[in-house]
Design a protein around this motif. Sequence first.
Motif, short mmCIF file in Angstrom:
data_model
loop_
_atom_site.label_atom_id
_atom_site.label_comp_id
_atom_site.label_asym_id
_atom_site.label_seq_id
_atom_site.Cartn_x
_atom_site.Cartn_y
_atom_site.Cartn_z
N ALA A 159 -33.61 0.31 7.93
CA ALA A 159 -34.31 0.17 9.21
C ALA A 159 -34.52 1.53 9.86
N LEU A 160 -35.71 1.73 10.36
CA LEU A 160 -36.06 2.97 11.05
C LEU A 160 -35.36 3.00 12.39
N ASP A 161 -34.61 4.07 12.65
CA ASP A 161 -33.94 4.23 13.94
C ASP A 161 -34.97 4.72 14.95
N THR A 162 -35.41 3.82 15.81
CA THR A 162 -36.47 4.16 16.75
C THR A 162 -35.89 4.56 18.12
N SER A 163 -34.57 4.61 18.23
CA SER A 163 -33.97 4.87 19.55
C SER A 163 -34.39 6.22 20.12
N SER A 164 -34.63 7.20 19.26
CA SER A 164 -35.00 8.52 19.77
C SER A 164 -36.51 8.76 19.70
N LEU A 165 -37.25 7.76 19.26
CA LEU A 165 -38.70 7.91 19.13
C LEU A 165 -39.40 7.08 20.20
N ASP A 166 -40.11 7.76 21.05
CA ASP A 166 -40.86 7.02 22.07
C ASP A 166 -42.10 7.82 22.43
N SER A 167 -43.23 7.26 22.19
CA SER A 167 -44.50 7.91 22.51
C SER A 167 -45.37 6.91 23.27
N ALA A 168 -45.63 7.22 24.51
CA ALA A 168 -46.47 6.33 25.32
C ALA A 168 -47.83 6.14 24.67
N GLU A 169 -48.37 7.22 24.06
CA GLU A 169 -49.68 7.13 23.42
C GLU A 169 -49.69 6.11 22.29
N LEU A 170 -48.66 6.18 21.44
CA LEU A 170 -48.63 5.27 20.29
C LEU A 170 -48.24 3.86 20.71
N ASN A 171 -47.36 3.74 21.69
CA ASN A 171 -47.05 2.40 22.20
C ASN A 171 -48.31 1.72 22.69
N ARG A 172 -49.12 2.46 23.44
CA ARG A 172 -50.39 1.93 23.94
C ARG A 172 -51.32 1.56 22.80
N ALA A 173 -51.39 2.45 21.80
CA ALA A 173 -52.28 2.21 20.66
C ALA A 173 -51.90 0.93 19.92
N PHE A 174 -50.59 0.75 19.68
CA PHE A 174 -50.16 -0.45 18.97
C PHE A 174 -50.43 -1.71 19.79
N ASP A 175 -50.36 -1.58 21.11
CA ASP A 175 -50.65 -2.73 21.99
C ASP A 175 -52.14 -3.04 22.01
N GLU A 176 -52.98 -2.01 21.87
CA GLU A 176 -54.42 -2.17 22.07
C GLU A 176 -55.20 -2.61 20.85
N VAL A 177 -54.82 -2.11 19.67
CA VAL A 177 -55.67 -2.37 18.51
C VAL A 177 -55.52 -3.80 18.00
N PRO A 178 -56.65 -4.45 17.71
CA PRO A 178 -56.60 -5.84 17.26
C PRO A 178 -55.83 -6.02 15.95
N GLU A 179 -55.84 -5.00 15.09
CA GLU A 179 -55.15 -5.09 13.79
C GLU A 179 -53.64 -5.31 13.97
N CYS A 180 -53.10 -4.94 15.13
CA CYS A 180 -51.66 -5.06 15.36
C CYS A 180 -51.28 -6.33 16.11
N ARG A 181 -52.27 -7.17 16.40
CA ARG A 181 -51.95 -8.41 17.12
C ARG A 181 -51.67 -9.53 16.17
#
Length: 181
Positions: A159-181
């Motif tokens: 499992a990827l340890d995401t605790s230290s990874l946070d990017s507002a830009e990518l969070n927004r991108a994953f929320d916005e693109v239809p391919e990720c819904r």
Amino acid sequence: MGAHHVGSTARTTVVLVVAVLTLAACGGGPSPVMWAAEVCTALRPWRAEISNLTSSTQQQMTAQTTPAQAQENLVRLLAGAEAATETARTRVADAGIPDADQGEQVAAGFVASLSAVRDAYGKAEEGIAGLDASGPSDTFYDGVEAVLATLTDDYQRSALDTSSLDSAELNRAFDEVPECR
């Protein structure tokens, strides 16, 4: 009980993918939106394959087949999951590094995590293939359970340890693109 381990593995995989997709991050190639779309497009068929593996493995554990038939079927299913994971890994690697905060770390984390999952399937495939299917069926299925328990452990370690990874830009991108819904 072996089917339980595989179910847990699939849940772990879904949790891994969701956590990674939710917390993503990076810097210097495709836009965050383009990268997120590529990653989600790569992961969608992979998740379907993993889901199929889980249900098919559960069926194998309860089917009235000989250990030799179950072994052949499980090896085939695990090989398919290994191949699907390598395809997803290659496609995610080919997506490049997103032009976003922590883009390089996130892209590398995705690829490393998928590599570890692929290797876990390969190890499980070899483990099942190495079992003695000609002896008592209880012994064979105990071996299958042990291999699947190891697969679950390997998944959790991948499992990827995401605790230290946070990017507002990518969070927004994953929320916005239809391919990720």
